[in-house]
Design a protein around this motif. Structure first.
Motif, short mmCIF file in Angstrom:
data_model
loop_
_atom_site.label_atom_id
_atom_site.label_comp_id
_atom_site.label_asym_id
_atom_site.label_seq_id
_atom_site.Cartn_x
_atom_site.Cartn_y
_atom_site.Cartn_z
N LYS A 17 12.07 -43.12 -24.77
CA LYS A 17 13.72 -43.06 -25.68
C LYS A 17 13.25 -42.14 -26.97
O LYS A 17 12.89 -40.57 -26.71
N LEU A 19 14.31 -41.43 -30.15
CA LEU A 19 14.16 -42.56 -31.87
C LEU A 19 15.24 -41.44 -32.98
O LEU A 19 14.48 -40.41 -33.53
N ASP A 23 15.79 -45.89 -36.35
CA ASP A 23 15.34 -46.07 -34.43
C ASP A 23 13.16 -46.29 -35.76
O ASP A 23 13.40 -47.02 -35.37
N LEU A 24 13.09 -44.90 -36.18
CA LEU A 24 11.67 -45.12 -36.11
C LEU A 24 11.27 -46.01 -37.80
O LEU A 24 10.34 -47.39 -37.99
N VAL A 56 7.05 -50.15 -28.39
CA VAL A 56 8.39 -49.72 -28.03
C VAL A 56 8.95 -49.57 -26.91
O VAL A 56 10.01 -49.12 -26.09
#
Length: 164
Positions: A17, A19, A23-24, A56
């Motif tokens: 990923k 991020l 996104d977080l 995730v």
């Protein structure tokens, strides 16, 4: 303009990923900590639990170490994953905005109730500022924490390097 990558998750993962702040913040609310002061007195900010990040990125069962990379100050700490899996978190926001570098951003890794400093692999030096990459590995990864008393004392004296 494209939003900046705050955190990369690499290594023994099913889904590497990159991020962003958005996104977080979009990670499932069950993995969010709205105010870390409730779990870490004297700390401020919003965090996501390590358990949420494991979810995730679909971290593989073969991963048994977490290596924290902070490119800003070339600091790296590799710690046993089982020791932090359920209690560690990553602070990524303060007052609704991405965590600033002066506050330890882009992300700040924190383990509440860590063992006394240097008594084990998960010590005060595992609380790392400027984290930009979480690398999950089989076996210990890159770790440049001090290993002798003089180097350790120097690190504690230099607040710019990391958490202490």
């Amino acid at each position: 303009m494209t939003e900046s990558i705050l955190l990369r998750i690499t290594g023994e993962v099913g889904q590497p990923k990159e991020l962003t702040f958005a996104d977080l913040t979009a990670i499932d609310p069950q993995f969010q900590i709205a105010d870390v002061s409730s779990q870490a007195g004297g700390r401020k900010g919003m965090a996501v639990t390590l358990a949420g990040l494991l979810n995730v990125a679909a971290v593989k069962s073969s991963a048994n170490y977490l290596t924290l990379h902070a490119a800003a100050d070339n600091f790296h700490a590799s710690i046993p994953l089982d020791g932090v899996r359920e209690k560690a978190f990553l602070i990524y926001a303060l007052d609704g905005a991405p965590l600033a570098v002066k506050a330890g951003g882009p992300c700040r890794f924190f383990v509440p109730d860590h063992l006394a400093c240097r008594s084990a692999e998960i010590d005060e030096c595992a609380n790392v500022k400027f984290v930009d990459t979480l690398e999950f590995t089989v076996g210990k990864g890159h770790d440049n924490r001090p290993h002798d008393d003089a180097a350790h004392a120097a690190l504690h004296a230099n607040e710019k390097s990391h958490e202490h």
